[in-house]
Design a protein around this motif. Structure first.
Motif, PDB file in Angstrom:
ATOM      1  N   ARG A  76       7.184  -1.464  -6.110  1.00  0.00           N
ATOM      2  CA  ARG A  76       6.587  -1.693  -4.787  1.00  0.00           C
ATOM      3  C   ARG A  76       5.439  -0.720  -4.537  1.00  0.00           C
ATOM      4  O   ARG A  76       4.424  -1.075  -3.942  1.00  0.00           O
ATOM      5  N   THR A  77       5.625   0.514  -5.039  1.00  0.00           N
ATOM      6  CA  THR A  77       4.583   1.528  -4.844  1.00  0.00           C
ATOM      7  C   THR A  77       3.393   1.281  -5.761  1.00  0.00           C
ATOM      8  O   THR A  77       2.232   1.347  -5.344  1.00  0.00           O
ATOM      9  N   VAL A  97      -5.191  -6.371  -5.683  1.00  0.00           N
ATOM     10  CA  VAL A  97      -4.362  -6.895  -4.606  1.00  0.00           C
ATOM     11  C   VAL A  97      -2.937  -6.390  -4.789  1.00  0.00           C
ATOM     12  O   VAL A  97      -2.580  -5.854  -5.845  1.00  0.00           O
ATOM     13  N   SER A  98      -2.109  -6.586  -3.780  1.00  0.00           N
ATOM     14  CA  SER A  98      -0.717  -6.170  -3.888  1.00  0.00           C
ATOM     15  C   SER A  98       0.015  -7.086  -4.864  1.00  0.00           C
ATOM     16  O   SER A  98      -0.418  -8.209  -5.146  1.00  0.00           O
ATOM     17  N   GLY A  99       1.150  -6.599  -5.364  1.00  0.00           N
ATOM     18  CA  GLY A  99       1.923  -7.381  -6.310  1.00  0.00           C
ATOM     19  C   GLY A  99       2.397  -8.703  -5.727  1.00  0.00           C
ATOM     20  O   GLY A  99       2.390  -9.732  -6.401  1.00  0.00           O
ATOM     21  N   TRP A 100       2.797  -8.689  -4.453  1.00  0.00           N
ATOM     22  CA  TRP A 100       3.261  -9.921  -3.813  1.00  0.00           C
ATOM     23  C   TRP A 100       2.136 -10.937  -3.686  1.00  0.00           C
ATOM     24  O   TRP A 100       2.344 -12.142  -3.871  1.00  0.00           O
ATOM     25  N   THR A 101       0.936 -10.467  -3.375  1.00  0.00           N
ATOM     26  CA  THR A 101      -0.207 -11.384  -3.263  1.00  0.00           C
ATOM     27  C   THR A 101      -0.493 -12.045  -4.602  1.00  0.00           C
ATOM     28  O   THR A 101      -0.710 -13.260  -4.684  1.00  0.00           O
ATOM     29  N   PHE A 120       2.352  -1.476  -7.207  1.00  0.00           N
ATOM     30  CA  PHE A 120       1.575  -2.676  -6.931  1.00  0.00           C
ATOM     31  C   PHE A 120       1.274  -2.853  -5.450  1.00  0.00           C
ATOM     32  O   PHE A 120       0.884  -3.936  -5.018  1.00  0.00           O
ATOM     33  N   ALA A 121       1.453  -1.793  -4.680  1.00  0.00           N
ATOM     34  CA  ALA A 121       1.012  -1.831  -3.289  1.00  0.00           C
ATOM     35  C   ALA A 121      -0.499  -1.622  -3.265  1.00  0.00           C
ATOM     36  O   ALA A 121      -1.071  -1.061  -4.196  1.00  0.00           O
ATOM     37  N   ASN A 122      -1.133  -2.061  -2.214  1.00  0.00           N
ATOM     38  CA  ASN A 122      -2.582  -1.912  -2.092  1.00  0.00           C
ATOM     39  C   ASN A 122      -2.905  -1.365  -0.709  1.00  0.00           C
ATOM     40  O   ASN A 122      -3.332  -2.106   0.180  1.00  0.00           O
ATOM     41  N   PRO A 123      -2.693  -0.041  -0.505  1.00  0.00           N
ATOM     42  CA  PRO A 123      -2.863   0.545   0.830  1.00  0.00           C
ATOM     43  C   PRO A 123      -4.274   0.409   1.383  1.00  0.00           C
ATOM     44  O   PRO A 123      -4.467   0.424   2.591  1.00  0.00           O
ATOM     45  N   GLU A 126      -7.331  -9.241   0.304  1.00  0.00           N
ATOM     46  CA  GLU A 126      -6.140  -9.899  -0.229  1.00  0.00           C
ATOM     47  C   GLU A 126      -6.359 -11.407  -0.372  1.00  0.00           C
ATOM     48  O   GLU A 126      -5.972 -12.008  -1.370  1.00  0.00           O
TER      49      GLU A 126
END
Length: 476
Positions: free
Chosen positions: A212-213, A59-63, A215-218, A225
Motif C-alpha cells: 500500500r505504501t 499512479v497508485s496501485g489501485w488505479t 504503490f501509493a501516490n501521495p 490519476e
C-alpha cells in the motif's frame, strides 16, 4: 486449437486454410476460447508489461489495477465485435478483410499483421531465453561475466538455445502445440502464486501493508490519476491489438455466438484480474524484500536463492512463452510472409526468414529496442493496426448491417468486394491518414500527451474517415 500437421513444407489443417469452416469444424466451446486468452496473457512479456504499468505511469496501485480490469472489459467488447463475422460466416480474418479493403487490398492487413507478429516473435524468443538462463544459473551457480549487447555468455547461450528450439519445433511439426499450451498454462499461475508465498515469507508477512505504501501516490491528483488510468487502458488495448484484429481466425471455430461471448467473458476479465493481482503482489514483494521494483519474474525468482523454485519456474515460464509465441506470433508471421509469394516461399522457408528476424530483434532487445520503453514499443505496433480495426467494424456493422455475400468474398476477379482492381480506395486513404496520426501520437513530442491513446485514436479516426468517404462517394 485445430490440429495441425506438417506436410510437404506447409501446415495442413483448419487454421491455415482460407475456406469457410464446415459445421463439423465449428467445435470450440467456451473453454477453448477461454484458453486462447489464458495463454495469450500468460507470458513473460505480458507479466513485464503489466508490472511496468504499476511503476511507469506514476499512479497508485489501485488505479493501475482498476485500469487493467477496465482494459480487459473493453478488449472483451471489441473482440466480440471483430469476431462476430467469423463466428457467423465461418471465415478467417484475411477473407473478412476483403469486405472493406477489397480482394487484393486485404493483403495489406495480412502483411501488417505478419510484421507485428515477427516483432513479437523476436521479443518473445528473448523473454523465453531469460527462463533458460535462470535454469542454467540455478543449477550451475554461474553469475556475471563479460557482456555483449547487454547479454553475458549464459544469456547468449540461452537465447541461441531457445531460438534453435523454435526452429526445431516448426521443422518437425506443430500438432503437439495445443496439448503443450493446455498443460503449461495452469503451471504459470501455480509458480506465480508460489513466488508470492516465498516473497510473503521473506517480508515477514508485511507484503500487503508495504505494498500500500510502495504503490501509493501521495503527490497524485484526480487529474493525474485519471490520465494515468486512461493511458494504461490504452496501452493494454494496444497490447491485444494483433489478436483483436484477427480474432475471427479463432471465433470461426466457435460452436455458436454464445460460446464465443462466454469464452471471452470468462477468458479476459478473469485472467486479467488474477494475472494483474499476482503481478502487483510479486512486484511489490520484490520491492519490499530486495529494495527494487523488478518487472521480470525470472529475475525475482533468481534472487530467492531457491534452486527448486528456480528450476520449476524456469521450465514453466519457458513452456508458456514458447507455446503462445508459436501460436500467436510464429504462425501469423510465417503465413503472411509465405503469402507474399506462395509459389516460391514455402512454409519452411518462411519459417527460416521469420527466425532470422527473430535472431536480430531478440538479440538487440536488451541493448537497443527495449531502451525505447515497453509501453512505447507496444503502442507503436498497436497504432499501425488500429485504423484497420475501425475500418472493419464500421464497414461490417454500419455500412453492411452485418450482411456479407460469402461467395463474393472468394471471387478474386469480380463481385461486390473487388472494387477497383481489387482495391477499395476509400479504405486505403482512411488507413493511411489514421495510421500516420496514430503513430505520431507515440513519437512526436507535441502529441506526447496522447501516446497512451494511440490505438483508440487510430481506430476511431480510421472508422470515421472511412465512413465519410464512403458516404461522399456513394460507394461502399
Amino acid at each position: 486449437m485445430q490440429e495441425m500437421t506438417m506436410e510437404n513444407g506447409s501446415i495442413q489443417g483448419g487454421d491455415d486454410t482460407l475456406n469457410p469452416v464446415t459445421k463439423d469444424e465449428k467445435s470450440w466451446g467456451w473453454f477453448a476460447i477461454f484458453n486462447v486468452w489464458a495463454n495469450d496473457i500468460q507470458s513473460l512479456f505480458g507479466y513485464s508489461l503489466v508490472a511496468s504499468l504499476f511503476i511507469s505511469y506514476g499512479v497508485s496501485g489501485w488505479t493501475a489495477f482498476l485500469a487493467l480490469i477496465a482494459a480487459a472489459l473493453l478488449v472483451m467488447f471489441l473482440v466480440n465485435l471483430s469476431g462476430a463475422a467469423g463466428e457467423r460466416y465461418g471465415i478467417p480474418y484475411p477473407v473478412f478483410a476483403r469486405a472493406s479493403l477489397g480482394t487484393s487490398g486485404a493483403k495489406l492487413p495480412a502483411v501488417l499483421r505478419a510484421t507485428v507478429a515477427v516483432f513479437w516473435y523476436g521479443v518473445q524468443v528473448y523473454f523465453a531465453s531469460t527462463a533458460i538462463a535462470l535454469l542454467i544459473r540455478s543449477v550451475t551457480g554461474i553469475t556475471g561475466g563479460t557482456e555483449m549487447l547487454g547479454l553475458d555468455a549464459v544469456d547468449w547461450i540461452s537465447f541461441l538455445i531457445v531460438w534453435a528450439f523454435h526452429i526445431w519445433i516448426f521443422w518437425h511439426g506443430m500438432d503437439w502445440v495445443e496439448t503443450f499450451l493446455n498443460i503449461a498454462g495452469p503451471f504459470v499461475y501455480a509458480v506465480m502464486i508460489g513466488l508470492v508465498i516465498v516473497l510473503w515469507s521473506k517480508s515477514d508477512g508485511q507484503l500487503l501493508s508495504q505494498a500500500r505504501t510502495i504503490f501509493a501516490n501521495p503527490e497524485g491528483t484526480w487529474g493525474t490519476e485519471i490520465n494515468g488510468f486512461i493511458a494504461i487502458v490504452g496501452t493494454m488495448v494496444a497490447y491485444f491489438a494483433a489478436v483483436m484484429i484477427n480474432f475471427s481466425d479463432f471465433s470461426r471455430y466457435a460452436k455458436d455466438k454464445n460460446a464465443m461471448v462466454l469464452g471471452n467473458l470468462a477468458g479476459l476479465p478473469f485472467n486479467m484480474i488474477l494475472f494483474s493481482a499476482l503481478a502487483l503482489l510479486t512486484t511489490a514483494g520484490a520491492a519490499v524484500v530486495y529494495g527494487e521494483k523488478i518487472i521480470n519474474p525470472t529475475e525475482i525468482v533468481g534472487r530467492t536463492d531457491s534452486v527448486i523454485l528456480g528450476i520449476v519456474a524456469a521450465i514453466t515460464f519457458f513452456a508458456a512463452t514458447v507455446g503462445i509465441n508459436l501460436v500467436a506470433n510464429f504462425i501469423p508471421a510465417v503465413n503472411g510472409i509465405a503469402n507474399l509469394s506462395p509459389s516460391t516461399i514455402s512454409f519452411r522457408k518462411a519459417g527460416l526468414i521469420t527466425s532470422g528476424f527473430a535472431l536480430i530483434i531478440g538479440g538487440l532487445w536488451t541493448s537497443f529496442i527495449s531502451q525505447f520503453g515497453i509501453s512505447g514499443f507496444v503502442n507503436t505496433l498497436g497504432a499501425t493496426l488500429a485504423p484497420l480495426y475501425g475500418i472493419m467494424i464500421v464497414d461490417y456493422y454500419i455500412l453492411r448491417k452485418q450482411e456479407l455475400k460469402r461467395d463474393d468474398l472468394y471471387n478474386m476477379e469480380s463481385g461486390t468486394y473487388h472494387f477497383r482492381n481489387g482495391w477499395n480506395d476509400n479504405a486505403l486513404v482512411a488507413f493511411a491518414i489514421a495510421a500516420v496520426f496514430s503513430v505520431a501520437t507515440v513519437w512526436v513530442p507535441f502529441l506526447g500527451q496522447l501516446s497512451g491513446y494511440a490505438w483508440i485514436i487510430g481506430a476511431v479516426l480510421g472508422g470515421v474517415i472511412y465512413f465519410a468517404r464512403c458516404k461522399s462517394s456513394h460507394r461502399v
